[in-house]
Scaffold this active site. Sequence first.
Site, PDB file in Angstrom:
ATOM      1  N   CYS A  43       0.823  -1.200   0.000  1.00  0.00           N
ATOM      2  CA  CYS A  43       0.000   0.000   0.000  1.00  0.00           C
ATOM      3  C   CYS A  43       0.862   1.256   0.000  1.00  0.00           C
ATOM      4  O   CYS A  43       2.079   1.179   0.036  1.00  0.00           O
ATOM      5  CB  CYS A  43      -0.906   0.011   1.229  1.00  0.00           C
ATOM      6  SG  CYS A  43       0.051   0.069   2.742  1.00  0.00           S
ATOM      7  N   CYS A  46       3.177   1.587   2.973  1.00  0.00           N
ATOM      8  CA  CYS A  46       4.379   0.760   2.865  1.00  0.00           C
ATOM      9  C   CYS A  46       5.444   1.491   2.062  1.00  0.00           C
ATOM     10  O   CYS A  46       6.620   1.515   2.429  1.00  0.00           O
ATOM     11  CB  CYS A  46       4.080  -0.555   2.148  1.00  0.00           C
ATOM     12  SG  CYS A  46       2.682  -1.452   2.787  1.00  0.00           S
ATOM     13  N   ASP A 446       9.065 -31.092   3.756  1.00  0.00           N
ATOM     14  CA  ASP A 446      10.228 -31.237   4.607  1.00  0.00           C
ATOM     15  C   ASP A 446       9.839 -30.609   5.942  1.00  0.00           C
ATOM     16  O   ASP A 446       8.850 -29.886   6.028  1.00  0.00           O
ATOM     17  CB  ASP A 446      11.395 -30.484   3.952  1.00  0.00           C
ATOM     18  CG  ASP A 446      12.552 -30.290   4.902  1.00  0.00           C
ATOM     19  OD1 ASP A 446      12.950 -31.291   5.521  1.00  0.00           O
ATOM     20  OD2 ASP A 446      13.034 -29.156   5.039  1.00  0.00           O
ATOM     21  N   ASP A 626      13.375 -26.914   1.802  1.00  0.00           N
ATOM     22  CA  ASP A 626      14.266 -25.752   1.778  1.00  0.00           C
ATOM     23  C   ASP A 626      15.739 -26.098   1.896  1.00  0.00           C
ATOM     24  O   ASP A 626      16.586 -25.295   1.547  1.00  0.00           O
ATOM     25  CB  ASP A 626      13.902 -24.792   2.904  1.00  0.00           C
ATOM     26  CG  ASP A 626      14.427 -25.275   4.237  1.00  0.00           C
ATOM     27  OD1 ASP A 626      14.316 -26.493   4.498  1.00  0.00           O
ATOM     28  OD2 ASP A 626      14.963 -24.465   5.003  1.00  0.00           O
ATOM     29  N   ASP A 630      17.168 -31.454   0.711  1.00  0.00           N
ATOM     30  CA  ASP A 630      15.939 -31.609  -0.058  1.00  0.00           C
ATOM     31  C   ASP A 630      16.158 -31.423  -1.553  1.00  0.00           C
ATOM     32  O   ASP A 630      15.273 -31.720  -2.344  1.00  0.00           O
ATOM     33  CB  ASP A 630      14.906 -30.565   0.379  1.00  0.00           C
ATOM     34  CG  ASP A 630      14.565 -30.682   1.838  1.00  0.00           C
ATOM     35  OD1 ASP A 630      14.404 -31.824   2.291  1.00  0.00           O
ATOM     36  OD2 ASP A 630      14.466 -29.648   2.511  1.00  0.00           O
TER      37      ASP A 630
END
Lengths: 727, 52
Positions: A43, A46, A446, A626, A630
């Site tokens: 917005c 921000c 994970d 992550d 993985d």
Amino acid sequence: MSTAAPSISACPACVAAPAAEAIAARRAEKDAGLVLSLPTAHCAVCISDVERTLAAMPGVRSARVNLTLKRVSVAAGPDVTADDVIARLKTIGYPAHELDPGLLSVTETDKRGRDLLMRLGVAGFAMMNIMLLSVAVWSGAEAATRDLFHWISAAIALPTLAFAGQPFFASAWTSLKARRLGMDVPISLALILASAISLYETFEGGHHAYFDAAVSLCFFLLAGRYLDYRSRAAARSAAEELAALEVPRATKLLAGEERIVPIAELAVGDLVRVRPGARMPVDGTVTEGTSEIDRSLLTGETLPVWAGEGSTVSAGEVNLTGPLTVRVSAAGRDSSLHRMADLVAVAENARTKYTSLADRMARAYSPSVHLLSLTAFAVWMYLTGDLRLSVNIAAAVLIITCPCALALAVPAVVTSASGKLFRKGFLIKDGTALERLAEVDTVVFDKTGTLTMGAPEPQDLSARSRDDLAVVAALAGASAHPLSRALAGALDAAGIRPAAVTGLREVPGWGVEGRWRGKPVRLGRAEWLGAVPGERTASWFAKGDAAPVEFAFADSPRPGAEEAVQALIASGKRVILLSGDAEAPVATLARTLGIPDWQSGMRPEEKAGRIAALTEAGHRVLMVGDGLNDTAALAGAHVSISPATALDAARTASDIVLLGQDLAPLSDALRIATVARRRIKQNFALSLAYNVIAVPVALVGLATPLIAALAMSASSITVSLNALRLK
Amino acid sequence: MEMLVYLIPVSLLLGGIGLAAFLWSLKHRQYDDPDGDANRILSDDWDDRPKP
């Protein structure tokens, strides 16, 4: 839906390449600018918050937020690093991630987009003007007026086509040279044939000229091309931009002197110094120092492991408390980090090449259009012997079947769907990821860093006495160990002031000790205090001769994790949790989130193997993970998602990056993908339906420029509107 | 029908002005951040230009 369709991330070399590119880019830019992703900006407040805060930072010359791309570009002196900016933004509540500052490539991709947009504008201008003239002809302008209008149309259309049609001509030429029949060949043929015939008819004072059709064809196709380009550019930049976090350098010890060298120059037997907080650059054995090591990124273990003289360490682990000297046992290609990368390459090769719906369509389309047009020409030539009429009809068939709607069918939907997903915090890296996401029936998660935040939080603090807590706060505050920091943070938040502890000293690898009211106090590992370590992640605290007490930690679930899992199960997906962590924490989390199917203590190969087994059994697997452990599983799954906090290797291996913290939109993303796929199919059906009606008209020679224009515009507009309907 | 002599050039000219305006806006990067521009009018800060 253009000529080059295969996915971008399929080549294993690209996994290795970005790091090198990033280094080159970093060298080139010096103090150019930082670009950060700002996933939560939404917005006007921000914008001004972020810009004002950053502008107030010393060394920052200017900061500008781009809300559309959810990014901020910062122009700053060389002493301001991305980490400073990220830390500053965090204090005002905006999580940020660094993006690759290769500003050069960003402007370059921009240039291509603007180029397409300019051609689109020119084509649109010409189309409207020619249509104005054409309306007059359609409504009955005769003889000299009609000829004049045709001439004016020709004067506008021919230069326009020569300019705006270039992308199609160029790519048709390339595909012809490669002896393929791409989508652009019939397009170019239709454009050239239509303008040639129309020019001839204008010379002869004929009734029908297809200038309007040719130019509007060009306009709609360019619109499709531009949308397609935009989603591809987003995909490409996502892969390029998520910066490589680690610079591949190490501190080498040479005759007692420290030298910074590239990892490639290290040999087996060299000594390497690893500071607290740094990542192990190589595999090796510790020769000096004690510390604790965080293996969570490699194995998913949350508990730090003690390391001292003689312990073996692997590349990628993080040294936590004390400086270590490591004798290299394997570096570069042979290190465990590299073996992991090889595993990813193997998995990527094994991933079957996915053919998108658009490709399948295009493959059937081009030959059949040429065949149809040629047949029309041959039959009319045979029946009437009139060359002019036959060529006219063949051109009309080409124009009407031309894939305006087809070219818009996929890009329009993909653009609108990826826009929706982007607003929910998903960045799509691969063009076909959306289609693959729609087919998913099994979701594998994970644990550490994916379903959990990967940061420990102390439990049951309120059960302790305030005196104890004050001493613990003082001890914990003296250490940079993640558990200590979590403890200190939590106590600070609870309003506990640290007690006056004197003689604070960190014992690397073990804990912190000091004196409080004349008694020795200690906070650290269970073994150090003579306690029996439990299953949970914990720090132990001892005061004087009293028995040590346990401060247990738990990894808190990521916000939205429970909702996401519940929604996935409710929508009939099979949810599986695979973790490299110990059994107890995995079981607890599985119970909290309601995942029935879980497995703990899995090594990277086992994860990838499980995914392969599921795929073998006919399941379409979405992998969410992550860590380094993985990556192979991410690369091997049908489609994969990783959070923006993941290691670059994991992000490179996955198709979609989750920018925000919240996991809750995950099931929404699956739903959007399914709807998008349905819309794409509907769009194909719609444009085919138009062809089914219009082609016979063209074949029997009844097609006029008016009918061609109507069929084309109507189908293109219906298809675009259908794409916008995506909710 | 003599009107056409004026009307056609006029319509082309008007369209041409529109096209020129579009090309100008494209060149000056007016489409880089549509969402941001829509929101920036709500903020009280002076933006990059023009300053009084």
